[in-house]
Write an enzyme that holds these catalytic residues in place. Structure first.
Site, PDB file in Angstrom:
ATOM      1  CG  HIS A  59       1.505  19.681 -14.566  1.00  0.00           C
ATOM      2  ND1 HIS A  59       0.531  18.708 -14.618  1.00  0.00           N
ATOM      3  CD2 HIS A  59       1.012  20.674 -13.788  1.00  0.00           C
ATOM      4  CE1 HIS A  59      -0.523  19.113 -13.903  1.00  0.00           C
ATOM      5  NE2 HIS A  59      -0.249  20.299 -13.389  1.00  0.00           N
TER       6      HIS A  59
ATOM      7  CD  GLN B 238       1.597  27.548 -16.098  1.00  0.00           C
ATOM      8  OE1 GLN B 238       1.557  28.766 -16.076  1.00  0.00           O
ATOM      9  NE2 GLN B 238       0.767  26.796 -15.388  1.00  0.00           N
TER      10      GLN B 238
ATOM     11  CG  ASP C  20       2.562  20.976 -20.391  1.00  0.00           C
ATOM     12  OD1 ASP C  20       1.725  21.852 -20.678  1.00  0.00           O
ATOM     13  OD2 ASP C  20       2.608  20.404 -19.291  1.00  0.00           O
TER      14      ASP C  20
ATOM     15  CB  CYS D 148       0.507  19.024 -10.504  1.00  0.00           C
ATOM     16  SG  CYS D 148      -1.105  19.136  -9.742  1.00  0.00           S
TER      17      CYS D 148
ATOM     18  CE  LYS E  40      -3.009  25.154 -16.283  1.00  0.00           C
ATOM     19  NZ  LYS E  40      -2.942  25.197 -14.834  1.00  0.00           N
TER      20      LYS E  40
HETATM   21  C1  LIG Z   1       2.657  22.965 -17.139  1.00  0.00           C
HETATM   22  C2  LIG Z   1       1.289  22.405 -16.924  1.00  0.00           C
HETATM   23  N1  LIG Z   1       0.916  21.309 -17.589  1.00  0.00           N
HETATM   24  C3  LIG Z   1      -0.303  20.766 -17.451  1.00  0.00           C
HETATM   25  C4  LIG Z   1      -1.236  21.313 -16.601  1.00  0.00           C
HETATM   26  C5  LIG Z   1      -2.562  20.634 -16.464  1.00  0.00           C
HETATM   27  O1  LIG Z   1      -3.603  21.421 -16.888  1.00  0.00           O
HETATM   28  P1  LIG Z   1      -5.091  20.944 -16.651  1.00  0.00           P
HETATM   29  O2  LIG Z   1      -5.240  20.713 -15.187  1.00  0.00           O
HETATM   30  O3  LIG Z   1      -5.930  22.059 -17.144  1.00  0.00           O
HETATM   31  O4  LIG Z   1      -5.285  19.683 -17.422  1.00  0.00           O
HETATM   32  C6  LIG Z   1      -0.888  22.455 -15.891  1.00  0.00           C
HETATM   33  C7  LIG Z   1      -1.854  23.089 -14.965  1.00  0.00           C
HETATM   34  O5  LIG Z   1      -1.885  22.899 -13.785  1.00  0.00           O
HETATM   35  C8  LIG Z   1       0.402  23.013 -16.050  1.00  0.00           C
HETATM   36  O6  LIG Z   1       0.773  24.095 -15.367  1.00  0.00           O
END
Ligand SMILES: Cc1ncc(COP(=O)(O)O)c(C=O)c1O
Lengths: 154, 412
Positions: B126, B205, B202, B370, B228
């Protein structure tokens, strides 16, 4: 699915399936790229302006049916028009796209009436205003056209 | 349906599911973007605001002490959910997963990386686990390397030894938010450590959907968001081994993160507080605590089993209804993937798919999610992503299939 049918009118689906003026123009045509970062729609606009006339225009890129059909409809509408006429069309089109927001803002002023006849086939995109997220898709190519004309000083 | 979860009972905890959209029952298949909070979470936060609210780490009066105690208890509760009893010293509250990565890059990264170093990421990250490193790279000039993703949607670890050579950090997603691929964390941690690097994960998910074991997997850092995880927006977590936190410089400056401030300088606070400048998200900390308690009550293993069974059902239903017309971009059904289905249908753009699905009440996410480098890797412009949570069941999948059939008719 009444609203959906309003969004996906037959003209729109037709321009999506068989886009007009597809491709790119070689130099000296001007090349402009437009992005919709939210959804990844991309437009590559080739623009040839000669003697204050949009002599030719081609569209490349990819995206949803609304962004692609809007670009196709736009290319057909502005090709051969004077720059002034093209800019006027952009203004009218964007006015149509903003009417929804204006009415939502319990606007005390009546929005200026839109000359839908001047828009011709483009009026088919009217249904988009009911889907606020998609307005950006519909206006992408038009904003890109404005950017191209500005860059050319036309 | 044979499921380890009583979905019908669980659904009662989520009032939003009673909503109707375009005259249809809402079918929420976008937990990968943000999950719904159960009333257990929202009422814990409301109760806090109505009975306890006070700033933390400051007052001496009863409610202020209570607020502080509950805020600090949230660290411990979250830590336990991640498989450690050291939450008090290892759970830092941030704004979201993205801020956690920024903290990591700007604090640990800036203190430990020079122009001779390397950081290893993967092609399936991401943007939250790419851009902060690129920003730091612009300042410091270290090397960024990427583990490639194979045509089987798995990390291609063939060259990992070479990629890790001289690297100080491997930062990798536990589960791809586009493909659903689950990465072998324990193996990757061992490989990173073997090469003298630390491992950051990370967990955005994975933490809501798979058991997490930061100790058993021997991780160094873990980032995720509460929203999430059936928790509130506005709070995320950077979990880090206490020994790493102890050596990391402060991140944002201001009140709360200091031991002393003089006109000629400041001394930063110790522990987790060093990284929490200003008034923290107190109600949200209570919210994330309630969320992990809620999940623990259900049992994360049962959650995983349920979502895996639902994913199997979705694979079968989509295959039966559409054959090759619908593609699922990610690993085939099985234990190596989570409940994230990135769909494309023929030439229909994801936006159009999502629009038609909305008409039958189905919420999916269209776009690049993203993860543009990953999308580019597979030549994808956008997909429509359906992602499962504890409140989804087979009926939801059936409505998804119905909506996709509508799209096929309209655009076909
Ligand atoms: C794998 C992953 N990393 C990071 C994020 C970023 O999360 P946030 O937008 O809550 O900072 C997301 C969410 O979109 C994600 O799916």
């Amino acid at each position: 699915m009444a609203d959906l049918e309003e969004l996906y009118r037959e003209i729109i689906l037709d321009h999506y399936r068989s886009p007009r003026n597809r491709g790119e123009l070689p130099p000296p045509a001007h090349r402009v790229e437009g992005f919709n970062p939210l959804c990844g729609d991309e437009i590559v606009l080739s623009l040839l302006v000669e003697d204050d006339v949009v002599a030719d225009v081609k569209i490349a890129g990819s995206g949803c049916s609304i962004s692609q059909s809007s670009a196709s409809l736009m290319s057909a509408a502005v090709k051969g028009k004077s720059v002034a006429e093209a800019r006027k069309l952009v203004a009218t089109f964007k006015q149509m796209m903003s009417i929804h927001e204006a009415t939502l803002d319990d606007a005390t002023e009546e929005p200026e009436p839109i000359n839908l006849r001047a828009l011709g086939e483009l009026a088919a995109l009217q249904g988009v205003v009911k889907f606020p997220v998609r307005i950006k898709c519909a206006t992408l190519s038009w904003n890109t056209l404005t950017q191209g004309l500005d860059e050319l000083g036309a | 349906m044979t499921t380890p979860l009583d979905v019908e009972a669980i659904r009662k905890d989520f009032p939003l599911l009673e909503r109707e959209i375009h005259g249809r029952r809402i079918v929420f298949l976008d937990s990968g973007a943000s999950s719904l909070p159960p009333t257990q979470v929202t009422s814990a936060m409301t109760r806090y605001y109505e009975s306890t609210h006070a700033n933390v780490h400051r007052g001496v009066y009863a409610t202020a002490e209570e607020a502080t105690a509950r805020y600090e208890a949230a660290r411990v509760g979250v830590g336990r959910f991640l498989g450690t009893s050291a939450g008090a010293d290892e759970v830092v509250f941030t704004k979201n997963c993205t801020e956690s990565f920024n903290l990591l890059a700007k604090s640990w990264g800036a203190a430990n990386l020079t122009s001779h170093d390397a950081v290893v990421l993967t092609e399936m990250e991401h943007h939250a686990n790419i851009v902060p490193w690129q920003q730091l790279q612009q300042q410091v000039g270290f090397e960024l390397r990427f583990i490639p993703v194979g045509d089987d949607y798995q990390l291609d670890l063939g060259d990992l030894d070479r990629l890790l050579e001289g690297a100080k950090l491997l930062s990798v997603t536990a589960m791809s938010n586009v493909l659903g691929t689950i990465n072998p964390l324990k193996h990757l941690a061992a490989r990173a450590h073997g090469a003298g690097a630390l491992i950051a994960v990370d967990g955005a998910q994975s933490v809501p959907h798979l058991p997490t074991d930061v100790v058993g997997d021997d991780l160094d850092f873990l980032c995720f968001s509460a929203h999430k995880l059936y928790g509130p927006t506005g709070i995320g977590v950077l979990w880090a081994k206490a020994e790493h936190l102890a050596a990391m410089p402060a991140f944002l400056g201001g009140g709360g993160m200091i031991k002393d401030v003089r006109l000629d300088g400041f001394t930063a606070a110790d522990g987790t507080q060093r990284f929490e400048a200003g008034t923290p998200p107190i109600a949200e900390a209570i919210g994330i605590h309630a969320a992990v308690d809620y999940l623990q009550g259900i049992g994360i293993e049962a959650v995983r089993e349920h979502e895996q069974a639902l994913t199997t059902y979705a694979f079968e239903a989509l295959e039966a209804a559409f054959g090759d017309e619908v593609r699922i971009h990610g690993p085939g059904d099985g234990p190596g993937r989570g409940g994230v289905l990135s769909l494309t249908m023929g030439d229909i753009h994801a936006h159009d798919l999502a629009q038609v699905l909305d008409q039958v009440g189905v919420c999916v996410r269209p776009g690049h999610h993203c993860a543009k480098p990953l999308m580019r890797r597979f030549g994808l412009n956008a997909t429509a992503r359906a992602s499962f949570g504890i409140y989804n069941d087979r009926d939801d999948v059936d409505v998804l299939v119905e909506g996709l059939a509508d799209a096929s008719r309209l655009f076909g």
